[in-house]
Every structure is written in C-alpha cells, then in structure tokens.
Design a protein around this motif. Structure first.
Motif, short mmCIF file in Angstrom:
data_model
loop_
_atom_site.label_atom_id
_atom_site.label_comp_id
_atom_site.label_asym_id
_atom_site.label_seq_id
_atom_site.Cartn_x
_atom_site.Cartn_y
_atom_site.Cartn_z
N ILE A 240 3.68 12.45 -9.61
CA ILE A 240 4.72 12.67 -8.59
C ILE A 240 4.19 13.49 -7.43
O ILE A 240 4.33 13.13 -6.27
CB ILE A 240 5.96 13.33 -9.22
N ARG A 241 3.58 14.63 -7.73
CA ARG A 241 3.09 15.47 -6.62
C ARG A 241 1.89 14.84 -5.93
O ARG A 241 1.66 15.09 -4.74
CB ARG A 241 2.78 16.88 -7.08
N THR A 242 1.12 14.03 -6.64
CA THR A 242 -0.01 13.33 -6.02
C THR A 242 0.48 12.40 -4.92
O THR A 242 -0.17 12.26 -3.88
CB THR A 242 -0.80 12.53 -7.08
N VAL A 243 1.62 11.79 -5.13
CA VAL A 243 2.19 10.87 -4.15
C VAL A 243 3.05 11.61 -3.13
O VAL A 243 2.91 11.41 -1.91
CB VAL A 243 3.03 9.77 -4.84
N ILE A 272 -2.24 1.29 -7.42
CA ILE A 272 -1.88 0.01 -8.03
C ILE A 272 -2.85 -0.33 -9.16
O ILE A 272 -2.46 -0.85 -10.21
CB ILE A 272 -1.88 -1.11 -6.95
N ASP A 273 -4.12 0.00 -8.94
CA ASP A 273 -5.16 -0.31 -9.95
C ASP A 273 -5.08 0.60 -11.18
O ASP A 273 -5.35 0.16 -12.30
CB ASP A 273 -6.55 -0.19 -9.34
N ASN A 280 5.51 2.39 -11.05
CA ASN A 280 5.59 1.55 -9.85
C ASN A 280 6.59 2.08 -8.83
O ASN A 280 6.44 1.86 -7.62
CB ASN A 280 5.97 0.12 -10.22
N MET A 281 7.62 2.78 -9.31
CA MET A 281 8.63 3.29 -8.38
C MET A 281 8.05 4.33 -7.43
O MET A 281 8.59 4.59 -6.35
CB MET A 281 9.83 3.88 -9.14
N LEU A 282 6.88 4.92 -7.81
CA LEU A 282 6.21 5.86 -6.91
C LEU A 282 5.42 5.14 -5.82
O LEU A 282 5.09 5.74 -4.79
CB LEU A 282 5.26 6.76 -7.71
N ILE A 283 5.09 3.89 -6.05
CA ILE A 283 4.29 3.10 -5.11
C ILE A 283 5.18 2.31 -4.16
O ILE A 283 4.95 2.28 -2.95
CB ILE A 283 3.35 2.15 -5.87
N CYS A 284 6.22 1.67 -4.73
CA CYS A 284 7.08 0.77 -3.95
C CYS A 284 8.19 1.56 -3.26
O CYS A 284 9.35 1.57 -3.68
CB CYS A 284 7.67 -0.30 -4.85
#
Length: 313
Positions: A240-243, A272-273, A280-284
């Motif tokens: 979470i904090r990374t994103v 993604i990799d 995925n909710m952290l990416i999208c």
C-alpha cells in the motif's frame, strides 16, 4: 580510430611521467581523459583490447594522489572503458574495488557520483562475476545517504544511480535464481527511497516542481527494482505505501518530465509482473490510467511503447 587513440595514450603517458606537474599540465591531462572517454563512448565495441591498456595507464596515474578534477575524469573514463572490455574487467576487480572504496569516502560529491556510475557499469557488465562483492558494495553506496551535508540535488542524483545499481542486482538475482542482496540491505534500500518522499518541497516554486519530478523518478525506479528482489511477505507488507506515497506526490506535481513518466510506467509494469492478483486494486486506479494516458501523449517513442504496454495489460 585506433591509431588516433594510440597517439592520445602516448601523449598522456608522457605527461604523467613529468614529476613536477603544473596546473596547465593537469588541465591537459583532464582534456585527454575526456577525449578518451568520448572515444570509448562512441566506439567501445571496436576497442576491447585498447580498453585493457587504458585501464593499466589509469591505474598508474592514480597510484599517487591526484587533484579532484583528475579523479573525476578518470572515473568517467573507467565507466566507458569497462563497457568496452566487458567480461575482461573482472581481471581488475581487486584494484577497482580498492579505488571505489577510497572514492566513496572522498567527501567530494562529484567524485562520489562518478564512482556510483562506475559501480553501476561494473554490475551491469560483469555482475555475475562479482556476486560475492555485491552486498559490501551496496553497503558503501547506501552509507553515502547518511551524510546529510550535500545539496538536495546530490541526493536525488545519487538515488537515481542507486536505483540503476539495484536494477542490475535484480537482473543478476533473477538470472541466478537465488537471493543475492540480503533482506537487511533490501530494507535499508527501501527506506532510502521512502525517505526521499519526506524531503521538504514547495510546489509553488518552479525549481521545486523539477525537484519533485526527480524524487518521483528515483522512487519509482528504486521501488521497481526492490520489488523484483523481494519475497511475497515483503511485497504484501509494504504494497500500500509503496504505491500510495509516490503517487500522492505525483498527483500534486501536474507538470511531469518524460523521465518521471517513464519510471512510473516501468513501476506499473513491474507491479503487474510481481504483485499477487489480489493486489490488483492497487494497480487499477483512475490516477494511474491518467498518468499512462498522459505518457502516451508524448512524442518519445520509447515512452509511448512502455505506457501502452502497461495500459493494455
């Protein structure tokens, strides 16, 4: 080009034979080193044998104390020569390692940065041959961040090169399929990039917008490399904090450099990799798609490709 390089090396050899060197002579030596570095940058693939000879000459030059400007030019020349001689640079590791340790403790920002560039070049070219030296070398570079006496631009420049070093470590580790960087050093490295996000920034100032871009570039690049060398426990704990933290700063900038967007796109592709699907909710996120669209609006073809790749995955 080989004949020209031979003549230049002969001149350099004659110069440093002179015992009492004047400032003018030192300046000539620096000019020659700069020319040699440029030649190897342009024609390194053709100059493998000559590169060995240049390294031997540089070592002779640096046996005795030399002015800062000579050290700087010598280090830059090393970087391009190491690219030329590739695997053969492993034959000079003992001397290079000693010189690297000396230079990183020189208290000179420019010498430190040039030394880190040299380390990056060594890791990239002969990383598989120096696995036993990687942790000790990373510690030396990480320690440079503890000296809080240089300009803020120095630390972003240092962090950018440190991210590149960790990227090489990740490539080596993925190739060898076993842990190379210790978990303790990984945590230290992660904290170094996280600390950059705490540096004071005033986004009402144009200089600070540029500075914020550099911070985002460094952090995205550093995090992307660290993700690749981390286990699932570390990723889950810090996801979470990374994103959130670097993206929060990026949303405030509004005016993005190409380098920042390139680092962000690479960061997204890395998540993604390596992130488990449940994250995925952290990416999208809408903000991420906005940045990817913005990156695709630039004319830089490489940026377009990496942004579209992240968008389509």
């Amino acid at each position: 080009i080989k004949q020209l390089l031979g003549s230049i090396l002969d001149s350099l050899t004659e110069y440093f034979k002179i015992f009492n060197q004047t400032d003018e002579l030192r300046l000539r030596e620096c000019c020659i080193l700069s020319i040699i570095a440029t030649i190897f940058k342009k024609f390194h693939s053709q100059l493998r044998n000559e590169g060995k000879h240049v390294i031997e000459i540089l070592f002779v030059m640096l046996k005795n104390p030399a002015p800062q400007i000579i050290h700087e030019e010598a280090l830059l020349t090393f970087v391009h020569v190491v690219s030329a001689i590739e695997n053969d640079s492993k034959n000079y590791l003992d001397i290079l390692t000693s010189y690297i340790s000396f230079s990183l403790n020189s208290q000179s920002p420019s010498i430190i940065l040039n030394t880190v560039v040299l380390i990056e070049s060594l890791f990239k070219n002969i990383g598989e041959y120096i696995q036993d030296r990687i942790n000790d070398t990373v510690i030396l570079v990480a320690n440079c961040f503890s000296e809080k006496k240089y300009t803020r631009e120095f630390y972003t420049s240092l962090a950018r090169e440190f991210a590149n070093i960790l990227k090489s470590v990740a490539e080596i580790q993925n190739k060898e399929e076993h842990e190379i960087l210790t978990s303790e050093l990984r945590n230290i490295s992660y904290q170094i990039f996280s600390d950059l996000l705490s540096y004071p920034i005033d986004l009402s100032k144009e200089d600070d917008i540029e500075y914020a871009n550099k911070i985002c570039e460094c952090v995205f690049s550093g995090y992307a490399s660290i993700i690749q060398i981390s286990d699932s426990d570390f990723i889950n704990k810090n996801a979470i904090r990374t994103v959130d933290r670097p993206v929060r700063l990026m949303k405030q900038i509004l005016n993005y450099d190409e380098a920042t967007l390139f680092a962000f796109c690479d960061f997204i592709n890395t998540m993604i990799d390596y992130f488990p699907k449940r994250l995925n909710m952290l990416i999208c996120r809408d903000a991420h798609y906005t940045f990817l669209l913005y990156a695709q609006s630039f004319k830089n073809e490489s940026l377009n490709i990496i942004a579209k790749n992240a968008w389509n995955r």
